[in-house]
Motif scaffolding. Sequence first.
Motif, PDB file in Angstrom:
ATOM      1  N   THR A 149      -3.289 -12.059 -15.857  1.00  0.00           N
ATOM      2  CA  THR A 149      -2.950 -11.736 -17.248  1.00  0.00           C
ATOM      3  C   THR A 149      -2.759 -13.017 -18.043  1.00  0.00           C
ATOM      4  O   THR A 149      -2.029 -13.916 -17.606  1.00  0.00           O
ATOM      5  CB  THR A 149      -1.663 -10.898 -17.316  1.00  0.00           C
ATOM      6  OG1 THR A 149      -1.844  -9.693 -16.576  1.00  0.00           O
ATOM      7  CG2 THR A 149      -1.306 -10.567 -18.759  1.00  0.00           C
TER       8      THR A 149
ATOM      9  N   ILE B 195      -1.178 -18.137 -17.207  1.00  0.00           N
ATOM     10  CA  ILE B 195      -1.517 -16.863 -16.575  1.00  0.00           C
ATOM     11  C   ILE B 195      -0.441 -16.462 -15.571  1.00  0.00           C
ATOM     12  O   ILE B 195       0.309 -17.294 -15.062  1.00  0.00           O
ATOM     13  CB  ILE B 195      -2.888 -16.925 -15.864  1.00  0.00           C
ATOM     14  CG1 ILE B 195      -2.897 -18.019 -14.778  1.00  0.00           C
ATOM     15  CG2 ILE B 195      -4.009 -17.151 -16.872  1.00  0.00           C
ATOM     16  CD1 ILE B 195      -4.146 -18.028 -13.914  1.00  0.00           C
TER      17      ILE B 195
ATOM     18  N   GLN C 198       0.854 -12.429 -13.354  1.00  0.00           N
ATOM     19  CA  GLN C 198       0.568 -11.021 -13.108  1.00  0.00           C
ATOM     20  C   GLN C 198       1.457 -10.184 -14.004  1.00  0.00           C
ATOM     21  O   GLN C 198       2.652 -10.063 -13.779  1.00  0.00           O
ATOM     22  CB  GLN C 198       0.807 -10.659 -11.637  1.00  0.00           C
ATOM     23  CG  GLN C 198       0.418  -9.234 -11.277  1.00  0.00           C
ATOM     24  CD  GLN C 198       0.712  -8.925  -9.818  1.00  0.00           C
ATOM     25  OE1 GLN C 198       1.741  -9.328  -9.276  1.00  0.00           O
ATOM     26  NE2 GLN C 198      -0.180  -8.201  -9.161  1.00  0.00           N
ATOM     27  N   GLY C 199       0.873  -9.600 -15.045  1.00  0.00           N
ATOM     28  CA  GLY C 199       1.641  -8.781 -15.969  1.00  0.00           C
ATOM     29  C   GLY C 199       2.192  -9.581 -17.129  1.00  0.00           C
ATOM     30  O   GLY C 199       2.682 -10.690 -16.961  1.00  0.00           O
ATOM     31  N   ALA C 200       2.109  -9.011 -18.336  1.00  0.00           N
ATOM     32  CA  ALA C 200       2.549  -9.708 -19.548  1.00  0.00           C
ATOM     33  C   ALA C 200       4.046  -9.942 -19.573  1.00  0.00           C
ATOM     34  O   ALA C 200       4.532 -10.829 -20.282  1.00  0.00           O
ATOM     35  CB  ALA C 200       2.126  -8.920 -20.788  1.00  0.00           C
TER      36      ALA C 200
ATOM     37  N   GLU D  66      -5.984  -8.185  -8.527  1.00  0.00           N
ATOM     38  CA  GLU D  66      -5.992  -8.005  -9.976  1.00  0.00           C
ATOM     39  C   GLU D  66      -6.540  -9.244 -10.675  1.00  0.00           C
ATOM     40  O   GLU D  66      -6.476 -10.365 -10.142  1.00  0.00           O
ATOM     41  CB  GLU D  66      -4.570  -7.762 -10.497  1.00  0.00           C
ATOM     42  CG  GLU D  66      -3.926  -6.484 -10.046  1.00  0.00           C
ATOM     43  CD  GLU D  66      -2.540  -6.336 -10.649  1.00  0.00           C
ATOM     44  OE1 GLU D  66      -2.338  -6.783 -11.812  1.00  0.00           O
ATOM     45  OE2 GLU D  66      -1.649  -5.810  -9.963  1.00  0.00           O
TER      46      GLU D  66
ATOM     47  N   SER E  83      -8.406 -15.180 -17.423  1.00  0.00           N
ATOM     48  CA  SER E  83      -8.389 -13.872 -16.769  1.00  0.00           C
ATOM     49  C   SER E  83      -9.395 -13.758 -15.635  1.00  0.00           C
ATOM     50  O   SER E  83      -9.412 -12.740 -14.926  1.00  0.00           O
ATOM     51  CB  SER E  83      -8.642 -12.770 -17.797  1.00  0.00           C
ATOM     52  OG  SER E  83      -9.894 -12.960 -18.429  1.00  0.00           O
TER      53      SER E  83
END
Length: 305
Positions: free
Chosen positions: A280, A134, A136-138, A277, A254
């Motif tokens: 991801t 995981i 933040q952001g792909a 957030e 997630s």
Amino acid sequence: MVKTAKIQYPDPERLTGPSSSRIWNTHLLTVDRSKELPKNPAFWREKKRTVITILLVLIVLVAGIIVGVVVAVSKIHHADKPPPSSALSPANSSSPTGSTPPSTSSSSSALGPISTRQPLPPTFATTFKSAAWIWQGAQARINIQSGDWAFRKTLPTSASPATQAAIMLVADNSFILYHNGQLIAASPDTNGPEWEFATAIQVDLDPDFNVFAIQAHNSPPEDPNIPGGTAAGLLVTIQISYADGTTASISSDSTWRVAQPVPNGFQSPSFNDTQWESATILGNYGCSPWEDTIVIPPGFNITTR
């Protein structure tokens, strides 16, 4: 072409007297013009190109040999190097910039082949394959700038009080792990192969409320001339033990919260992360670009998908 020239010079033994009485030696000088070096510029250009080509080939061969030796030595060093010691006490560790972890009664110990606490089932490490990388952001899977990110996970409550948790985790490139505000483990800050060693840690839990917070760091490329960033990811498995003898497993997915930049005091149990957030999911254990490079601590076995 062969040419002959006649050269006359005085006899060095009879240099006195009038020039007419001097004895002159005669020497015939033969010159083979066919053996002289050619004066054609094209000939010399061709010779120069040939010499340069030979030098370049030699340089490439030597460079290839040097690279091969360096790679071989690196592989041997990586294979023989033991996992780094990553369980740190708060007294010997530094907290993130701008944050001071509060003191709690929580304690932890590094896990080896035989646990000194509640025995762990041999399947503990196999839950690693159900964990997801995981961030933040792909984009983090292939290219993200260096920096620090904050992650949090609040453990669910149960009818039976929680007693202990076993955690196995790895971060590309490094992490600092907190439990209820207490610093319990950290990995070396490196972009070398050392980060690939997973850490196993065991910690006493609060009976009612437990929060795990992680500050994960992504290092810049080893070569500063390479533009862009590098892959970044966090992989975590937590096995919770309860007073009634039951267990539950939680993995990175997630449901974890993520924020960047790292807020001050984010590791505190009372910190409000509801505006963060959702993390991801980049892929499960064994996915690209990490594949199966993660080194599991001694005493555990794991299989990929």
